[in-house]
Design a protein around this motif. Structure first.
Motif, PDB file in Angstrom:
ATOM      1  N   ALA A 301      39.848  58.139  29.111  1.00  0.00           N
ATOM      2  CA  ALA A 301      40.215  56.731  29.013  1.00  0.00           C
ATOM      3  C   ALA A 301      40.413  56.385  30.452  1.00  0.00           C
ATOM      4  O   ALA A 301      40.704  56.962  31.477  1.00  0.00           O
ATOM      5  N   PRO A 303      41.177  54.246  33.622  1.00  0.00           N
ATOM      6  CA  PRO A 303      42.517  54.094  34.502  1.00  0.00           C
ATOM      7  C   PRO A 303      43.199  52.527  33.907  1.00  0.00           C
ATOM      8  O   PRO A 303      42.329  51.884  33.663  1.00  0.00           O
ATOM      9  N   SER A 304      44.534  52.788  33.548  1.00  0.00           N
ATOM     10  CA  SER A 304      45.395  51.552  32.971  1.00  0.00           C
ATOM     11  C   SER A 304      44.924  50.040  34.017  1.00  0.00           C
ATOM     12  O   SER A 304      44.659  49.042  33.116  1.00  0.00           O
ATOM     13  N   GLN A 306      42.108  49.426  35.636  1.00  0.00           N
ATOM     14  CA  GLN A 306      40.903  48.988  35.103  1.00  0.00           C
ATOM     15  C   GLN A 306      40.901  48.230  33.889  1.00  0.00           C
ATOM     16  O   GLN A 306      40.458  47.187  33.634  1.00  0.00           O
ATOM     17  N   MET A 307      41.489  48.896  32.804  1.00  0.00           N
ATOM     18  CA  MET A 307      41.644  48.381  31.519  1.00  0.00           C
ATOM     19  C   MET A 307      42.329  47.042  31.541  1.00  0.00           C
ATOM     20  O   MET A 307      41.887  45.942  30.989  1.00  0.00           O
ATOM     21  N   THR A 308      43.335  47.016  32.528  1.00  0.00           N
ATOM     22  CA  THR A 308      44.023  45.659  32.380  1.00  0.00           C
ATOM     23  C   THR A 308      43.177  44.845  33.102  1.00  0.00           C
ATOM     24  O   THR A 308      43.378  43.340  32.664  1.00  0.00           O
ATOM     25  N   GLU A 311      40.436  43.664  30.636  1.00  0.00           N
ATOM     26  CA  GLU A 311      40.834  42.712  29.347  1.00  0.00           C
ATOM     27  C   GLU A 311      41.160  41.179  30.050  1.00  0.00           C
ATOM     28  O   GLU A 311      40.719  40.319  29.247  1.00  0.00           O
ATOM     29  N   TYR A 390      36.347  48.207  29.553  1.00  0.00           N
ATOM     30  CA  TYR A 390      37.286  47.795  28.828  1.00  0.00           C
ATOM     31  C   TYR A 390      36.725  47.623  27.388  1.00  0.00           C
ATOM     32  O   TYR A 390      37.131  48.207  26.432  1.00  0.00           O
ATOM     33  N   ASN A 393      35.911  50.633  25.457  1.00  0.00           N
ATOM     34  CA  ASN A 393      37.212  51.427  25.224  1.00  0.00           C
ATOM     35  C   ASN A 393      38.175  50.635  24.349  1.00  0.00           C
ATOM     36  O   ASN A 393      39.210  51.459  23.997  1.00  0.00           O
TER      37      ASN A 393
END
Length: 414
Positions: A301, A303-304, A306-308, A311, A390, A393
């Protein structure tokens, strides 16, 4: 003495008769029957399946006259003239010349073609089908045009090198039907492996530009895009597609799961959208029966952070068309959850679309167009990496995270 004299006179007379007969035969040879309308129609259908127009048309005003640059990792090749012009095209070729070119990859002067011309696939065509293609090409308007010579690095600029390449990687031979399979399956195999040469883009290549053994239809990079795997891989393959989904995609350029873009859009417009329903259904039957190849890559997954970031960018720039849950508007804006192309190990196609935008191809079956703006000048490399990571995933998707460096390299390939 008189009898001997008469015998001597008879011999020349017989010889003269034979000579006259032979002369008559030479001067009046039996003319070959011209190709039937059915043969020409079959040749046109096969030329459509082979997508000859896409590679052999550089100028729309001179169809099939060649000259289109075909970039390869080894330099640029220019497609030849396929019109019946006797000087610069194939008008002076014999049937044997044409068959040898497609079946063996050898030109009329004995030189070897480069495999950018997919003779490793065309070798599977029957002689009758090859000559049907030739019969249809002969109906085209002749165009006098000599394409540029290939611009390849040493030593590949010497065609004799292809003798060694063929020895290592080329196995000539006509397709042999599998009696254990259905008629539709065999027709699909004949088209996919032969005329349509799907593996030319969808099979990864080795360092010499040949298909990697054991990786048939496993996906591969092409022209800054990534041709996805065509086997039944769970995430990035066709497992979630039905035969009907495949047929709809090839006929219209879109379905409820994806839209054609990049090189595949050209294939749909010039090739698959013009094929018969029976042939498209046969291709779908064959593809759905392909065994699963290499395992899907393990995905960590992103990094959080990068996902934040991704999004937030998605909600600001993408949600209007693709919706908060990524469902989009099927056949107008493709859905993102479960999207096989989106989850490919190689993100090149997704990066191309975001950097340069996209426009849905229009076909007779799907005349309405959809479009997506380019974000090349609107988002930084880091931002694009974040939003791509994002969507690769979110909603149950699983694709390797994308870095800013990957975006920078993709941006440079414009």
């Amino acid at each position: 003495m008189q009898g001997q004299h008469q015998a001597k006179q008879a011999i020349p007379a017989g010889v003269i008769g034979i000579v006259l007969l032979c002369t008559a035969l030479v001067c009046n040879p039996a003319r070959a029957e011209p190709p039937s309308a059915a043969t020409i129609a079959r040749g046109k259908a096969l030329a459509n399946a082979a997508d000859c127009a896409s590679c052999h048309t550089a100028d729309a005003a001179k169809p099939f006259a060649g000259g289109k640059p075909i970039p390869t990792p080894f330099g640029t090749i220019y497609s030849p003239n396929l019109t019946p012009d006797p000087e610069t095209g194939i008008g002076a070729w014999s049937d044997d010349d044409f068959y040898r070119a497609l079946h063996d990859g050898v030109s009329p002067n004995g030189s070897r073609y480069y495999p950018a011309f997919p003779y490793p696939n065309f070798t599977k065509l029957t002689r009758e089908d090859v000559l049907a293609i030739r019969a249809w090409l002969a109906t085209l308007a002749p165009v006098t045009f000599k394409p540029p010579a290939p611009q390849l690095r040493w030593p590949l600029n010497y065609r004799v090198v292809m003798r060694g390449w063929n020895l290592l990687f080329f196995k000539p031979g006509t397709f042999t039907p599998d009696p254990q399979k259905s008629e539709a399956w065999n027709r699909g195999a004949y088209l996919v492996e032969g005329a349509a040469h799907c593996g030319a883009c969808h099979t990864p290549k080795n360092a010499f530009g040949a298909d990697r053994r054991g990786r048939a239809y496993g996906g591969g990079p092409i022209g800054g895009w990534f041709a996805p795997r065509l086997d039944n891989g769970e995430r990035s393959g066709l497992k979630s597609w039905s035969a009907g989904d495949i047929a709809e995609y090839l006929q219209s350029g879109r379905n409820g799961k994806s839209h054609a873009g990049g090189p595949m859009a050209e294939v749909v417009v010039n090739s698959t959208s013009k094929m018969s329903d029976e042939d498209i259904q046969a291709i779908a039957v064959y593809l759905k029966d392909l065994p699963i190849g290499a395992a899907e890559p393990a995905v960590t997954a992103p990094p959080s952070a990068q996902m934040t970031e991704g999004e937030a960018l998605y909600k600001g720039a993408c949600i209007a068309c693709h919706a908060a849950d990524g469902s989009g508007a099927p056949r107008i804006y493709p859905p993102l959850p479960g999207n096989a192309n989106l989850q490919s190990a190689d993100p090149s196609s997704t990066l191309r679309i975001i950097l340069d935008g996209a426009r849905t191809v229009t076909t007779a079956r799907a005349p309405n167009a959809g479009s997506m703006p380019a974000y090349r000048d609107k988002l930084t490399d880091q931002q694009i990496a974040a939003v791509v990571s994002y969507i690769r995933n979110a909603w149950g998707n699983a694709g390797p995270a994308v870095s800013a460096e990957q975006v920078m390299k993709a941006r440079a390939k414009r």
